[in-house]
Scaffold this motif. Sequence first.
Motif: not given
Length: 151
Positions: A105-122, A127-137
């Motif tokens: 995810i971070e590599c994909w975002a960097t290649e496109r000139g945007i930021e990505a933050k990936v947070y864990g399952y907590d 409330t299911s088994s998913s993690y959190l991703v945020i992308m922006g400038l």
Amino acid sequence: MKFTKINLKEAPFSESWNDYTDFKNWHNFIKDNQLYSYLRGLPSRSTLKYYFENGRDVGEYLRNEENRPPFYDHGYMYKTKDRKAFIVYQPYGALDKMDEYRQVIECWATERGIEAKVYGYDYGWYTSSSYLVIMGLDLSNIKVEKALNAH
């Protein structure tokens, strides 16, 4: 793309998600980041970077794979009161593959000139088994607290 003004007295997601959503944590995310509106999905006529820079979805239609972030699922665009846009999504995945997901995810975002933050399952509000991703400038001011639904 038509954004909907956020009303914390109403459930923003489809009714079928109500059993899987921690609305208290979602409300905290909205309040902490002074979010004003949301929209389900991705721009279809512009790249994420262009949309984040200009706030418009114009041009020729893109094929989904051109603009779809890796592992994209349960995604919403948000805008702050000062009209800054970013995307948040919460894909499913295996806990033991978080480092792999984060790297892709971070590599994909960097290649496109945007930021990505990936947070864990907590983190996040599903409330299911998913993690959190945020992308922006610029995600330096984005506030994300740990959810009560930690695994």
